[in-house]
Design a protein around this motif. Sequence first.
Motif, PDB file in Angstrom:
ATOM      1  N   THR A   1       0.827  -1.206   0.000  1.00 54.69           N
ATOM      2  CA  THR A   1       0.000   0.000   0.000  1.00 54.69           C
ATOM      3  C   THR A   1       0.858   1.251   0.000  1.00 54.69           C
ATOM      4  O   THR A   1       0.612   2.204  -0.756  1.00 54.69           O
ATOM      5  CB  THR A   1      -0.932   0.009   1.227  1.00 54.69           C
ATOM      6  N   CYS A   2       1.900   1.247   0.831  1.00 54.66           N
ATOM      7  CA  CYS A   2       2.809   2.397   0.888  1.00 54.66           C
ATOM      8  C   CYS A   2       3.568   2.569  -0.430  1.00 54.66           C
ATOM      9  O   CYS A   2       3.750   3.696  -0.909  1.00 54.66           O
ATOM     10  CB  CYS A   2       3.793   2.237   2.045  1.00 54.66           C
TER      11      CYS A   2
ATOM     12  N   ALA B   1       1.264   4.069  -2.986  1.00 57.90           N
ATOM     13  CA  ALA B   1       1.112   5.504  -2.767  1.00 57.90           C
ATOM     14  C   ALA B   1       2.347   6.259  -3.267  1.00 57.90           C
ATOM     15  O   ALA B   1       2.242   7.311  -3.909  1.00 57.90           O
ATOM     16  CB  ALA B   1       0.878   5.782  -1.284  1.00 57.90           C
TER      17      ALA B   1
ATOM     18  N   THR C   1       2.425   6.269  -7.169  1.00 55.00           N
ATOM     19  CA  THR C   1       1.502   7.258  -7.736  1.00 55.00           C
ATOM     20  C   THR C   1       2.049   8.672  -7.570  1.00 55.00           C
ATOM     21  O   THR C   1       1.854   9.527  -8.438  1.00 55.00           O
ATOM     22  CB  THR C   1       0.118   7.156  -7.073  1.00 55.00           C
ATOM     23  N   GLY C   2       2.739   8.904  -6.444  1.00 54.92           N
ATOM     24  CA  GLY C   2       3.345  10.216  -6.237  1.00 54.92           C
ATOM     25  C   GLY C   2       4.443  10.507  -7.252  1.00 54.92           C
ATOM     26  O   GLY C   2       4.535  11.618  -7.780  1.00 54.92           O
TER      27      GLY C   2
ATOM     28  N   TRP D   1      -3.324  14.638  -3.311  1.00 57.34           N
ATOM     29  CA  TRP D   1      -2.679  13.319  -3.375  1.00 57.34           C
ATOM     30  C   TRP D   1      -2.181  12.894  -1.998  1.00 57.34           C
ATOM     31  O   TRP D   1      -2.353  11.739  -1.591  1.00 57.34           O
ATOM     32  CB  TRP D   1      -1.511  13.364  -4.364  1.00 57.34           C
ATOM     33  N   ALA D   2      -1.557  13.825  -1.267  1.00 54.27           N
ATOM     34  CA  ALA D   2      -1.017  13.503   0.059  1.00 54.27           C
ATOM     35  C   ALA D   2      -2.133  13.097   1.022  1.00 54.27           C
ATOM     36  O   ALA D   2      -2.007  12.116   1.762  1.00 54.27           O
ATOM     37  CB  ALA D   2      -0.248  14.704   0.617  1.00 54.27           C
TER      38      ALA D   2
ATOM     39  N   LEU E   1      -5.070  11.874   0.226  1.00 55.01           N
ATOM     40  CA  LEU E   1      -5.602  10.582  -0.222  1.00 55.01           C
ATOM     41  C   LEU E   1      -4.703   9.431   0.209  1.00 55.01           C
ATOM     42  O   LEU E   1      -5.187   8.375   0.644  1.00 55.01           O
ATOM     43  CB  LEU E   1      -5.761  10.589  -1.752  1.00 55.01           C
ATOM     44  N   CYS E   2      -3.385   9.622   0.112  1.00 58.70           N
ATOM     45  CA  CYS E   2      -2.441   8.571   0.513  1.00 58.70           C
ATOM     46  C   CYS E   2      -2.511   8.315   2.018  1.00 58.70           C
ATOM     47  O   CYS E   2      -2.476   7.162   2.455  1.00 58.70           O
ATOM     48  CB  CYS E   2      -1.021   8.971   0.112  1.00 58.70           C
TER      49      CYS E   2
ATOM     50  N   LEU F   1      -5.617   6.405   2.698  1.00 58.68           N
ATOM     51  CA  LEU F   1      -5.469   5.027   2.222  1.00 58.68           C
ATOM     52  C   LEU F   1      -4.644   4.185   3.190  1.00 58.68           C
ATOM     53  O   LEU F   1      -5.012   3.043   3.509  1.00 58.68           O
ATOM     54  CB  LEU F   1      -4.812   5.029   0.833  1.00 58.68           C
ATOM     55  N   VAL F   2      -3.531   4.735   3.671  1.00 57.89           N
ATOM     56  CA  VAL F   2      -2.676   3.995   4.603  1.00 57.89           C
ATOM     57  C   VAL F   2      -3.398   3.766   5.929  1.00 57.89           C
ATOM     58  O   VAL F   2      -3.332   2.674   6.511  1.00 57.89           O
ATOM     59  CB  VAL F   2      -1.349   4.754   4.834  1.00 57.89           C
TER      60      VAL F   2
END
Length: 331
Positions: free
Chosen positions: A13-14, A17, A20-21, A195-196, A198-199, A202-203
């Motif tokens: 997952t990390c 993320a 995608t970044g 984005w940050a 969302l990440c 998600l985490v």
Amino acid sequence: MKKIMKTVILGFTCCFALATGIWLYSYQREYVISEINDCFHNAVSNDLTIRWKKLDLPIYHHVSAKKTDDSIVVRNKEGAKTIPAFEKTISEDEKYKSILQTTLRYKNPVNANALDSIYQVGLREQNLLVKTAVCYTDKVSGEAYKSNNDTFFYKKTYLLPPVVTGIEKEIVLQAFADVTFFSVIRNSIALFAGWAILCVVLVILAVLFLYKNTKQVVTISGDELLEKEDVEIQITDDLILNAELRVLRYGESIISLTDQSISLLKLFLSHKDYFVSNDDIREHLWGTIDYSESCRSQAIKRLRDSLKGIPVLHIENLRGVGFCLKIDDDK
């Protein structure tokens, strides 16, 4: 094994993320470079307009274009000469600007410093904080002029596609831009902030999903001991203690336990080698209250009776010392 799987999933997952970044940054960097390039073309056009307006003297240098199949006849103070015609793909506006550039080359040529200043104004209007430099090359005279003479600056900058203009393509304008990480982030701060966020969400969701019921694996060697706050404990692959529901799940079987049996079982699991002394049992179950040995015997008996259907667990009596919980994973 389950701990490893959870770690792998969380790591994936990390990594997702992070990937995608990196993709988002690369995409936005290309977008910023495209904007910088457009700004340079606008700066060249604006510089041409400014230089033409400043030329308030009669234009001695005269250019006339006469189409003759595949060539153009140019007449000026140096005489007349024939040059290849403009490419058919060039627009009328580009042809006109090329003629003006050639005309101004004699009367008011490009000033690299002035063009760079116009370029910077355009970049700031687009919220692009980028250091730049401009190089003007006259291919006829072979001379080149730069707005920045720091050679180190050119080693770290991005080289934009040159603008080649003039009737004979004798004028080359080259821009250099220092596209830094900060300039890309600043230009797309809202996008990267989204984005940050969302990440992070998600985490957090992944952690909550994977570790919402924390299980402490208790091993026979006693290297990993039960924490007091653990509610659900995986004793073996097939045996799980749920203190909140007060049950032992062994395969498909569910065995209910009393609060005292749950407390006593967790006491065994929280001690090294699962040995508990008589004093530990008394202090844990009754504290400072006086009790008889029969109370302790009854508590042990109730727990033993509950564990009869579980062959991997049994309690041994170490006479005069205490009791030991035996866990047999092989059964």
